[in-house]
Design a protein around this motif. Structure first.
Motif, PDB file in Angstrom:
ATOM      1  N   ALA A  18       0.827  -1.204   0.000  1.00  0.00           N
ATOM      2  CA  ALA A  18       0.000   0.000   0.000  1.00  0.00           C
ATOM      3  C   ALA A  18       0.865   1.259   0.000  1.00  0.00           C
ATOM      4  O   ALA A  18       0.553   2.252  -0.681  1.00  0.00           O
ATOM      5  N   ILE A  19       1.970   1.230   0.758  1.00  0.00           N
ATOM      6  CA  ILE A  19       2.903   2.361   0.760  1.00  0.00           C
ATOM      7  C   ILE A  19       3.573   2.494  -0.608  1.00  0.00           C
ATOM      8  O   ILE A  19       3.671   3.591  -1.173  1.00  0.00           O
ATOM      9  N   TYR A  20       4.042   1.368  -1.143  1.00  0.00           N
ATOM     10  CA  TYR A  20       4.694   1.412  -2.454  1.00  0.00           C
ATOM     11  C   TYR A  20       3.723   1.870  -3.538  1.00  0.00           C
ATOM     12  O   TYR A  20       4.133   2.494  -4.528  1.00  0.00           O
ATOM     13  N   ALA A  21       2.443   1.566  -3.358  1.00  0.00           N
ATOM     14  CA  ALA A  21       1.449   1.996  -4.339  1.00  0.00           C
ATOM     15  C   ALA A  21       1.357   3.516  -4.392  1.00  0.00           C
ATOM     16  O   ALA A  21       1.231   4.104  -5.474  1.00  0.00           O
ATOM     17  N   LEU A  22       1.412   4.153  -3.232  1.00  0.00           N
ATOM     18  CA  LEU A  22       1.372   5.620  -3.210  1.00  0.00           C
ATOM     19  C   LEU A  22       2.573   6.199  -3.957  1.00  0.00           C
ATOM     20  O   LEU A  22       2.430   7.122  -4.779  1.00  0.00           O
ATOM     21  N   LEU A  23       3.751   5.656  -3.691  1.00  0.00           N
ATOM     22  CA  LEU A  23       4.955   6.157  -4.353  1.00  0.00           C
ATOM     23  C   LEU A  23       4.936   5.847  -5.845  1.00  0.00           C
ATOM     24  O   LEU A  23       5.394   6.663  -6.665  1.00  0.00           O
ATOM     25  N   LEU A 299      -0.808   0.201  -8.961  1.00  0.00           N
ATOM     26  CA  LEU A 299      -1.314  -0.361  -7.709  1.00  0.00           C
ATOM     27  C   LEU A 299      -1.086  -1.875  -7.673  1.00  0.00           C
ATOM     28  O   LEU A 299      -0.619  -2.420  -6.654  1.00  0.00           O
ATOM     29  N   ALA A 300      -1.394  -2.556  -8.771  1.00  0.00           N
ATOM     30  CA  ALA A 300      -1.182  -4.005  -8.834  1.00  0.00           C
ATOM     31  C   ALA A 300       0.298  -4.350  -8.704  1.00  0.00           C
ATOM     32  O   ALA A 300       0.678  -5.284  -7.981  1.00  0.00           O
ATOM     33  N   GLY A 301       1.143  -3.596  -9.396  1.00  0.00           N
ATOM     34  CA  GLY A 301       2.579  -3.838  -9.310  1.00  0.00           C
ATOM     35  C   GLY A 301       3.116  -3.628  -7.907  1.00  0.00           C
ATOM     36  O   GLY A 301       3.980  -4.381  -7.434  1.00  0.00           O
ATOM     37  N   ALA A 302       2.595  -2.621  -7.204  1.00  0.00           N
ATOM     38  CA  ALA A 302       3.040  -2.360  -5.836  1.00  0.00           C
ATOM     39  C   ALA A 302       2.664  -3.505  -4.906  1.00  0.00           C
ATOM     40  O   ALA A 302       3.453  -3.886  -4.021  1.00  0.00           O
TER      41      ALA A 302
END
Length: 345
Positions: A18-23, A299-302
């Motif tokens: 979820a954090i990586y998705a934001l970035l 988002l999926a990749g994160a």
């Protein structure tokens, strides 16, 4: 590995994802609007976490002096450009006032509140107010004059900005790391899983930001202007949309997303002045999975990156970073086979 361990690792992976998705979404946003592969995105994460950590100790964070120094540099640069462009002194003064007003106001407020150790929520709001302006200031200093340069040149500039921010981070924050308190210490049991309040806050903040970005791009005039700039920079400019304004707005949004990510990840791990690079790089891997173009794919990749990292830390903790970053190789091969290479003009 039994089901309970697998479920715990899966929860950790989704939380980090979820954090990586934001970035990743911030990286996609900046690249779509400005064609900048923004390597320093993770520095905002570190700056935000370190800012809260210093305020927890009752100290004035180095972010204040860093922000003021950058604002003064931008004001001087704008003044020099104004003199060269034969602008009136009144216009030059108004531009300097617009540049300095917010950094000076929020810095004075922080100087007053930080020694009093306000509540964690107040510290978080001050942190967002301090770190978010970094985006537009960095764009003005490093990228605005090179807005029409090639992607390769912009990438080289991004690498230089990353090293500059890392060095300045050491200067303004020091080498000490911080692990911040969580915003919600409650714990909830769900079978073998134990959900912390901080985990729920991460999920809620990520979902709220995704919905907010969708509403911004679909409903607001500024969001539609950014979409137009992403689709066709020249066409948007001919329609009266300022490419510099779009660039400043996208960098400001990226800085806000990075600062929010720093607030969310700060209670889960110790953050140092140089920790943002690895965190941001994982968001970049997720953005590459999306081809630097699609928010849902980012988002999926994160989520894939987060889960892969969690399970790698269980099976081969010494090589978890290698495994995560090796994930980018098959993605690049797949992208290369799917999309024929086209030379950039």
């Amino acid at each position: 590995m039994d089901f309970s361990i697998a479920s715990i690792l899966l929860l950790d992976g989704v939380t980090n994802g979820a954090i990586y998705a934001l970035l990743a979404m911030a990286t996609v946003l900046v690249f779509a609007v400005t064609r900048v592969i923004y390597i320093p995105q993770g520095e905002y994460v570190a700056f935000a976490a370190l800012t809260v950590g210093m305020m927890q100790l009752g100290q004035v964070p180095g972010t204040v002096w860093f922000l003021l120094a950058m604002a003064v540099a931008v004001a001087v640069l704008d003044a020099v450009d104004g003199v060269r462009g034969r602008q009136g002194m009144r216009r030059i003064a108004l531009q300097a006032l617009r540049t300095l007003a917010w950094p000076v106001a929020v810095s004075l407020l922080t100087l007053w509140l930080a020694p009093q150790r306000p509540s964690l929520l107040v510290q978080a709001l001050l942190t967002l107010a301090l770190v978010t302006p970094f985006g537009s200031l960095i764009y003005r200093l490093a990228y605005q004059s090179l807005a029409d340069a090639s992607v390769l040149v912009l990438l080289i500039v991004s690498v230089g900005v990353h090293f500059a921010l890392t060095g300045l981070g050491l200067l303004f924050f020091g080498a000490e790391g911080f692990r911040n308190p969580g915003f919600w210490d409650e714990r909830f049991s769900l079978g073998a899983l134990s959900l912390s309040g901080q985990t729920l806050i991460i999920f809620a903040a990520t979902a709220a930001l995704i919905v907010g970005l969708w509403l911004f791009f679909e409903r607001s005039l500024a969001g539609k202007a950014l979409r137009a700039t992403a689709v066709n920079r020249l066409g948007a400019r001919l329609m009266g949309i300022s490419s510099n304004g779009a660039g400043r707005l996208s960098f400001t949004m990226a800085a806000f997303i990075g600062a929010l990510s720093g607030l969310l990840i700060g209670p889960t791990t110790t953050i140092f002045y140089d920790s943002g690079f690895l965190i941001g790089l994982k968001g970049f891997v997720a953005a590459v999975f999306a081809g630097l173009a699609s928010y849902p794919a980012a988002l999926a990749g994160a989520m894939i990156v987060g889960v892969l990292e969690a399970f790698s830390s269980f099976w081969a903790s010494a090589f978890k970073e290698v495994i995560v970053f090796t994930f980018i190789l098959p993605v690049l091969l797949w992208r290369s086979w799917r999309d024929p290479h086209i030379e950039e003009e």
